[in-house]
Every structure is written in structure tokens, then in C-alpha cells.
Design an enzyme around this catalytic site. Structure first.
Site, mmCIF file in Angstrom:
data_model
loop_
_atom_site.group_PDB
_atom_site.id
_atom_site.type_symbol
_atom_site.label_atom_id
_atom_site.label_comp_id
_atom_site.label_asym_id
_atom_site.label_seq_id
_atom_site.Cartn_x
_atom_site.Cartn_y
_atom_site.Cartn_z
ATOM 1 N N GLU A 188 9.623 49.515 -17.169
ATOM 2 C CA GLU A 188 10.240 49.818 -16.162
ATOM 3 C C GLU A 188 11.783 48.911 -16.337
ATOM 4 O O GLU A 188 11.521 47.902 -16.675
ATOM 5 C CB GLU A 188 9.562 49.319 -15.032
ATOM 6 N N ARG A 206 -3.727 42.680 -21.751
ATOM 7 C CA ARG A 206 -2.308 42.208 -21.842
ATOM 8 C C ARG A 206 -2.168 40.689 -22.300
ATOM 9 O O ARG A 206 -3.222 40.044 -22.366
ATOM 10 C CB ARG A 206 -1.648 42.315 -20.306
ATOM 11 N N LYS A 237 8.309 39.559 -15.433
ATOM 12 C CA LYS A 237 9.666 39.909 -15.267
ATOM 13 C C LYS A 237 10.136 39.203 -13.978
ATOM 14 O O LYS A 237 11.136 38.567 -14.148
ATOM 15 C CB LYS A 237 9.917 41.424 -15.401
HETATM 16 P P1 ATP Z 1 5.545 42.407 -15.942
HETATM 17 O O1 ATP Z 1 4.525 42.202 -15.136
HETATM 18 O O2 ATP Z 1 6.019 41.443 -17.066
HETATM 19 O O3 ATP Z 1 7.041 42.736 -15.051
HETATM 20 P P2 ATP Z 1 5.233 45.086 -16.358
HETATM 21 O O4 ATP Z 1 3.828 45.746 -16.921
HETATM 22 O O5 ATP Z 1 5.534 45.453 -15.087
HETATM 23 O O6 ATP Z 1 5.517 43.781 -16.930
HETATM 24 P P3 ATP Z 1 6.662 47.356 -17.400
HETATM 25 O O7 ATP Z 1 8.010 47.572 -17.902
HETATM 26 O O8 ATP Z 1 6.098 48.406 -16.376
HETATM 27 O O9 ATP Z 1 6.322 45.824 -17.298
HETATM 28 O O10 ATP Z 1 5.584 47.588 -18.984
HETATM 29 C C1 ATP Z 1 6.128 48.498 -20.209
HETATM 30 C C2 ATP Z 1 4.805 48.562 -20.780
HETATM 31 O O11 ATP Z 1 4.526 47.295 -21.374
HETATM 32 C C3 ATP Z 1 3.497 48.885 -20.268
HETATM 33 O O12 ATP Z 1 2.838 49.934 -20.778
HETATM 34 C C4 ATP Z 1 2.604 47.539 -20.062
HETATM 35 O O13 ATP Z 1 1.464 47.990 -19.960
HETATM 36 C C5 ATP Z 1 3.034 47.027 -21.143
HETATM 37 N N1 ATP Z 1 3.177 45.493 -20.894
HETATM 38 C C6 ATP Z 1 3.853 44.862 -20.030
HETATM 39 N N2 ATP Z 1 3.530 43.514 -20.079
HETATM 40 C C7 ATP Z 1 2.576 43.197 -21.100
HETATM 41 C C8 ATP Z 1 1.670 42.260 -21.657
HETATM 42 N N3 ATP Z 1 1.918 40.883 -21.228
HETATM 43 N N4 ATP Z 1 0.924 42.503 -22.505
HETATM 44 C C9 ATP Z 1 0.928 43.669 -23.224
HETATM 45 N N5 ATP Z 1 1.577 44.816 -22.675
HETATM 46 C C10 ATP Z 1 2.404 44.764 -21.728
HETATM 47 MG MG MG Z 2 6.218 46.215 -13.505
#
Ligand code: ATP
Ligand code: MG
Length: 752
Positions: free
Chosen positions: A32, A259, A269
Site C-alpha cells: 500500500e 511476518r 509504517k
Molecule cells: P505495515 O503494517 O508495516 O504498515 P503493511 O502490511 O500494512 O505493513 P503493505 O504495504 O500492505 O504493508 O504490505 C505489502 C506486502 O508486504 C504485504 O504482502 C505484506 O504482507 C508484506 N509485509 C508487510 N510487512 C511485513 C513484515 N513485517 N514481514 C513480512 N512481510 C511483510
Molecule cells: Mg497496511
């Protein structure tokens, strides 16, 4: 690849290709664009792009842009940069969920027509209340009984922007008493009067993740949709949407993995944004942040980050990875690559009274066990600076550096002895008057004087002033809860550090090891000739694990007026450890760093002693034990190692008698540590024997020369730095099997 154990996702992909379920594997990385990507994303990137690459498929980069209020093109660019910098290429153009808004809308209408979706007009609060709890089934909204016509009409008017936010939502009609709470009529669309950075003002409704994600995957022909464990319960909706719409196969399936979490940092983020917005860090690329941009600016390499991702693997259970593992991966990557130079952070003047004149000492940039070559001239005169910490007037036990009674070696140069300590009015040491031993020069030492360590120094009049930024962990607690856990010392700026002139004048690299301190990187933004700035990438040693050990060690009895231990200062050895240290340095002639590591760690020393029993030459064994074995023992117990000391002894022996190169030996080690096989057997079966036949090597050199005419010209015209390039190319051509010493010698002969 050959010795990598396959994780459960790769096994699934392999099965699916074998059974013919899919002709080609298609994955996607779906961030995102609401923040800069972090190391957690790097794990997802390395997994999605890695799998596609390994199995000959493709990986899409898709911006999951369904939340217009938080998204921005700045973040899109940062994500693209991060993927590219990590060395991956997405298939085709960057994709956007917003490109599919029309199709998603059409599918929503289809669901309404099937009686599988309805416009609900409960308030947000009521929706929550009606949903029930884990133990109590939910109740369906009275609006669920609306006719298809009414739903179609309302939904269209939602789209046109006729209603306020929150007035209506579109929900799937599934099961309000499902044990999976997510299946209790999940929301598919909500009203948002927001400008979208790409779709502009076309939409007043936006699809929810659960509706948009599976369908975007389907549109793109994704086969394996990999996401993190929090989405486990969403998988049922993922399948429901695709099945209810009766989409033509092949269809994608969702799989979840753990994760990545790392201690002493925050990863979401939202939390990172807070640090940036409150000015606690200098921006998204602050070198203390776990963002890819921050790591990049700090000087981490993509290779190191990918190695780290591989090292931690892919699992189905969440856990917190120790940040020292990441730091380990950085050191492991930089160690064989970067030039070693000398820097003094907190200078203490030393005047060598019996030295006259000036000389330039030729010193190699690289230690002998790395296949890189190159050297610089280090100026020397009677006025030098050493590190303040490297002199102690009243030394602690176990202090090996300069004291009034203990001489020390100046790295690459001479042994000096302290004659007089000059202090200022406050009793602070401001200068040392010293004496050097003319016949003690490094490489031709005939002085017979024993020293316990070698320290870095710079020549006073030719050293260059630099700014050094020392970074430490951003949070002082393992699992930070909030800003109160920030480490107040996460950044220390040293304005007046001194480096030897070659660092600035020759620029042999962007990254350096400052001997005995750590790895450093010329800051890509702030570095200028007038004000050279270096970021500490990672210190040479893990000072935190020491601190932790100390904190947990019983420390009764001792009176409290004891001096607090300064970071980087050595902890005194026990009598037993000291005896071992003596044996290792004096008897076995190990260098003091290796001896120190072994002596202080009983697991390592017992392993080492055991190995010595089957092969009594200590140096190579000690190197393996303090590097490779020590690394494994950080993560597991001695008993669970797949190999025994005897196998390490065998491996060392093959290195010593030049059957294999050190580089290959590391590869063999990896294999032993996975399989427990005998090293001699691996070398034989895989044909890893070192190539020491000069005619074979000469042939390879000829090929390299033929392929690099331009560089040969440049080299012959005087660009000596290319020497390392040629050596590297030949080693590469041989698959790391050529004898590096011989390659060096022959390249020199052939190129003249
Ligand atoms: P955050 O919680 O840090 O904001 P998010 O999951 O909202 O992260 P996205 O931009 O939606 O962030 O994630 C993009 C991809 O990266 C998704 O497939 C997500 O599963 C993966 N991802 C995000 N954070 C992690 C993590 N800590 N470890 C492994 N994969 C991750
Ligand atoms: Mg997110």
C-alpha cells in the site's frame, strides 16, 4: 541454491508446477503506497520476486491503492526504488489496484444481482455490535432484506457521491453466525469523498481489501498470493469471492507466512510515519530507521539484506528476530569486500621522540585471506594521533593496549613505548611522549618485543578531518512500546575524527572498514570534499550482546564505586580464560583477536580443542571456529550442530594443504552444516578441488583478457586499481576454485 533447504512455500509452488495445476508461477508484491518500505517488506519482496525468479515465472509489482486518504506518489517512487535497489525487476509496468476499479465495481453489481451482497445502512457502531463476539453469533441487519433493485439503485448512488461517508456500505451476504468472525457479512465497499492520487475524483466509493485483493490477483493471473499470517482468517473470504463469482480457472490461492519482526525497532509504517512527522528522525531515509531507504543511506548492501532474508527463512509461526542477526549479515557481506583503513575518533597526541624525518609505509587495503588486492601509502612521522581509549594510565586487568608499562604495536608500523604522560590542569591526559623501536617495523620485526595488540593511528600533519556519525539502536528496549523507549544515544556525531589521507584522496571504495571500529559509508547526501561525512554501517563487534550478558551476570559483592564499564572496553578475563589466552597466543601463535574470542567463550574453546586433537595445526581451525561455528552457535546449541569438531579439522586441513580455496571451504562448510556430510566426500563428489595448475589458470586469464580489452589498456596505461578487477574475474570464471595466490601471481606476470 543447491544447499538451500526448501521452505513450505517453495514446496507448494514446486508441487503445483509438477502436477500441472499452473503452467507458470505468478506472484505479486502488493504494497500500500502509504509509507516507505521497510525490512519486513524486503522479506516479502525477496520471497515473491525470489520464487518467481527461481521457478521461471514472473512477479508483479502492484500498488494496493484503495485508501485514497493516506496514499501518495512519493511512496510509489520509494517502493519502486527499493525493489530495484534490491536487484529485482517486476514484470511489465507497475500495476495499480485502482486500474481495476471499473471491473471490481461490475463484479460487485453481479454479487448484488445474485443476492449475495446488499447495501447496509446501520451505523458503524451498530455494525460492530451486530457482529457478535467469538463466543456469541452475530445478528443480520434489517437492511439485508432489501430487494436487488433497491440495492442496485443505492449502490449506484453511493458511487455517484449522493450520500455522506458512513451512511451506507456494501456487504457480502455470507453467514452472521460463522465461527470465523471475518465471514460475518464482511464489508466490500465504503463511501469516501476523497481525491485519489490516480483515479482523481471519479469515485466516491472504494473497495475494501478483502474484495479488491483476491480479484486483483485473479485479474493478473496470479497463482500464489503470499501474505502474512494476520490474513489467515481472511482466506475464507478470498475463496468465497472467487467461488461465488464462479470465475473461470485458473484461479489464485492465498498462502500465509510469518511476518518479520525485529527487536529494538518498530516496523509498522504508522509508527515509522510518526517518527518522521515528529522530527525524531531526519526523514524516511534516516540511517537509524529499518526502512530500505534508511538502510541504503546507512551503507547496508542489498546483498546483505537478501542474505539476511534467506538466513531467517520463511516460517509459519511469528517470532522476533534478533537485530544482531541482521548486523551479522552486514558484517559477513562487507568483510571480504571492503578496504581496511585507519581512523581515530577521539585523537590523543603521541610524540615519538626518537623518530626523525618522514616515511610512507606501503600497507595493503585487504587482509591476506580475501581475494582482493590493492594497497595505499600511509604517512608516518614523529607526530601521530592514537585513540584516547587505546591508552590507560592505570589499566584494568586484561587491558592489552598502551600503558606506561606495556608497549603496543602501531598497526602496519612500529612498536612504541610510553615514556611520559602529559596532563592538563584537570588531570586529563593530553599527550604521550613515546619512543619507538627502529627494528620493530611490521613485516620485518627483529626487535623480539612482545606486544598484546596493535592499534590504529594517523600521522598528525597529513591526517584528514572527517565527520563521523555513529548510529546505535533507535530504541533501548527489546520490544518498544512507544516513544518513551527511544534510545537517547542512537546518534552521536563526532566532528573531529581523523582518517589517513588515502581515504579521502584515493577513494578506493565508498565503504571502508575503519580498523578496530567498524564499517563506514560515505554519506550519499551530506558528503562533500569540504566536509567528508561517514556513517557507521555497523560496529565490528556486537557490543550489545556483551552488554546484555553483563546485565544478566550476577554482580553481587562488588562495591558500587567501581567504574562503570565503557562501551567497547574489554571486560576483564577470568583466570581460566587468561590461561587459555596465553596458550593461544604464545603456544599456538594465534592472533590476539582470534585468541580473545576463543578464550572468552567456553563453547568455542572446547570445540576448538576437540578439533585440534584430530589435526594439530591451529590457525585455520581457529578461523573456522571463531567465524563460521561461532555464527551458528549464536542461533543454536552445541548439541544440535550437524557436524563434529573432527569435520572442521578435516576442512581446515584441506585448506592448509591447498586442496580447496578458503572461498570453497566456506561453501563446503555451509553444506556440512546442513547435511552433516564428511567434507572430503563433498569436495570429491562436487569436484571442488582447488585449481592450481598454472596452464589451466593461464587459459582463464587469457579469456578474461580477451573479454576486457578496454580495461587491459587502462591497466597498462597505469590504472593499477584494475588489478583486483582482473583477479576477481578470473576467480569468478573458475567458480571460486582457482588458487588465489597463483591467480595473483599469474595475472601480474601476464599483464606485466
Ligand atoms: P505495515 O503494517 O508495516 O504498515 P503493511 O502490511 O500494512 O505493513 P503493505 O504495504 O500492505 O504493508 O504490505 C505489502 C506486502 O508486504 C504485504 O504482502 C505484506 O504482507 C508484506 N509485509 C508487510 N510487512 C511485513 C513484515 N513485517 N514481514 C513480512 N512481510 C511483510
Ligand atoms: Mg497496511
Amino acid at each position: 541454491m543447491h544447499n538451500k533447504k526448501k521452505d513450505f512455500l517453495r514446496k507448494i509452488v514446486e508441487e503445483d508446477l509438477k502436477s500441472g495445476k499452473y503452467k507458470e508461477v505468478v506472484t505479486r508484491f502488493p504494497p500500500e503506497p502509504n509509507g516507505f518500505p521497510h525490512i519486513g517488506h524486503a522479506k516479502s519482496i525477496s520471497l515473491n520476486f525470489g520464487i518467481a525468479k527461481e521457478y521461471g515465472g514472473r512477479c508483479h509489482l502492484r500498488m494496493d491503492d484503495t485508501n485514497p486518504t493516506t496514499e501518495d506518489t512519493e511512496y510509489v517512487e520509494a517502493i519502486k526504488d527499493a525493489v530495484k535497489w534490491l536487484g529485482f525487476e517486476w514484470d511489465g509496468e507497475v500495476r495499480y489496484t485502482s486500474d481495476y476499479f471499473d471491473r471490481l465495481y461490475a463484479w460487485a453489481i453481479e454479487l448484488i444481482k445474485m443476492g449475495k451482497a446488499y447495501v447496509d445502512s446501520l451505523s458503524e457502531e451498530e455494525i460492530r455490535e451486530y457482529r457478535g463476539t467469538v463466543t456469541k453469533p452475530g445478528r443480520r441487519s434489517r437492511y439485508a432484506e432489501r430487494s436487488v433493485e433497491e440495492n442496485l439503485d443505492l449502490f449506484e448512488r453511493m458511487k455517484k457521491g449522493e450520500f455522506k461517508e458512513g451512511e451506507h456500505v456494501l456487504r457480502a451476504k455470507i453467514d452472521m453466525s460463522s465461527p470465523n468472525m471475518k465471514m460475518r457479512d464482511p464489508l466490500l465497499y465504503r463511501i469516501k469523498h476523497a481525491h485519489h492520487f490516480r483515479a482523481k475524483d471519479k469515485w466516491a466509493i472504494y473497495p475494501m481489501y478483502d474484495f479488491a485483493h483476491c480479484l486483483s490477483d485473479y485479474i493478473e493471473g496470479v497463482t500464489h498470493s503470499l501474505c502474512t499470517l494476520e490474513f489467515e482468517n481472511n482466506r475464507e473470504i478470498y475463496d468465497w469471492v472467487i467461488e461465488t463469482l464462479e470465475l473461470k480457472p485458473p484461479r489464485p490461492y492465498q498462502y500465509e507466512f510469518a511476518r518479520l519482526n525485529i527487536n529494538y525497532t518498530v516496523m509498522s509504517k504508522r509508527k515509522l510515519l510518526e517518527l518522521v512527522e515528529k522530527g525524531i528522525v531526519s526523514g524516511w531515509d534516516d540511517p537509524r530507521l529499518p526502512t530500505i531507504a534508511g538502510f541504503r543511506r546507512r551503507g547496508y548492501t542489498p546483498e546483505a539484506i537478501l542474505n539476511f532474508c534467506e538466513m531467517i527463512g520463511v516460517a509459519k509461526a511469528n517470532s522476533v528476530v534478533d537485530i544482531s542477526q541482521l548486523e551479522f549479515a552486514i558484517r559477513d557481506d562487507l568483510n571480504p569486500k571492503v578496504p581496511r583503513v585507519m581512523c581515530v575518533l577521539n585523537p590523543l597526541k603521541v610524540t615519538i621522540e626518537n623518530y626523525e624525518g618522514f616515511e610512507e609505509i606501503e600497507a595493503s587495503y585487504y587482509p591476506h585471506d580475501v581475494p582482493k588486492e590493492g594497497s595505499r601509502k600511509v604517512p608516518f612521522s614523529k607526530e601521530i594521533y592514537i585513540e584516547q581509549e587505546d591508552f590507560m594510565e592505570n589499566p584494568d586487568k586484561g587491558y592489552f593496549r598502551l600503558t606506561p608499562n606495556q608497549p603496543v604495536r602501531l598497526k602496519h608500523a612500529y612498536i612504541i613505548r610510553c615514556k611520559e604522560v602529559i596532563k592538563d590542569a584537570n588531570g586529563r591526559v593530553v599527550e604521550i611522549k613515546a619512543e619507538y623501536y627502529p627494528d620493530s617495523k611490521s613485516g620485518s620485526d627483529r626487535s623480539g618485543i612482545k606486544v598484546k595488540s596493535a592499534i590504529q593511528w594517523v600521522e598528525a600533519n597529513r591526517a584528514k578531518k572527517v565527520e563521523v556519525r555513529m548510529y546505535d539502536r533507535l530504541f533501548k528496549t527489546e520490544l518498544p512500546q512507544g516513544l518513551e523507549d527511544l534510545n537517547p544515544d542512537s546518534l552521536k556525531v563526532i566532528k573531529n575524527a581523523l582518517v589517513e589521507p588515502a581515504v579521502i584522496e584515493e577513494k578506493a571504495d565508498e565503504r571502508f572498514q575503519f580498523e578496530r571500529i567498524g564499517y563506514f559509508y560515505a554519506d550519499p547526501i551530506d558528503y562533500s570534499d569540504a566536509n567528508p561525512v561517514f556513517n557507521q554501517i555497523v560496529p565490528l563487534k556486537d557490543s550489545w550482546s556483551k552488554k546484555k550478558k553483563k546485565a544478566s551476570a550476577p554482580k553481587a559483592q562488588k562495591p558500587t564505586q567501581e567504574k562503570p564499564q565503557k562501551e567497547g572496553e574489554s571486560i576483564p578475563m577470568s583466570a581460566e580464560e587468561e590461561a587459555l589466552f596465553e596458550r593461544y597466543t604464545k603456544e599456538l601463535k594465534l592472533n590476539s583477536e582470534v585468541a580473545n574470542t576463543l578464550a572468552r567463550d567456553s563453547k568455542l574453546s572446547s570445540f576448538f580443542e576437540e578439533a585440534l586433537k584430530s589435526y594439530p595445526k591451529p590457525v585455520t581451525i581457529a578461523n573456522f571456529v571463531t567465524n563460521e561455528v561461532a555464527r551458528e552457535l549464536k542461533q543454536r546449541e552445541l548439541e544440535s550442530l550437524k557436524y563434529r569438531p573432527k569435520q572442521i579439522a578435516e576442512l581446515a586441513k584441506m585448506v592448509d594443504d591447498e586442496t580447496i580455496s578458503t572461498k570453497i571451504a566456506k561453501q563446503v562448510f555451509e553444506e556440512i552444516s546442513q547435511s552433516g556430510e564428511e567434507p572430503t566426500k563433498i569436495v570429491k563428489e562436487k569436484g571442488l578441488k582447488q585449481i592450481s595448475d598454472p596452464t589451466v589458470i593461464k587459459e582463464m586469464i587469457d579469456e578474461v583478457i580477451a573479454q576486457n580489452r578496454e580495461n587491459v589498456k587502462k591497466y597498462r596505461a597505469g590504472n593499477q586499481k584494475l588489478f583486483g578487477f582482473f583477479v576477481g574475474q578470473v576467480l569468478k570464471k573458475s567458480g571460486g576454485k582457482a588458487n588465489p595466490k597463483m591467480v595473483n601471481q599469474l595475472v601480474r606476470e601476464v599483464l606485466g
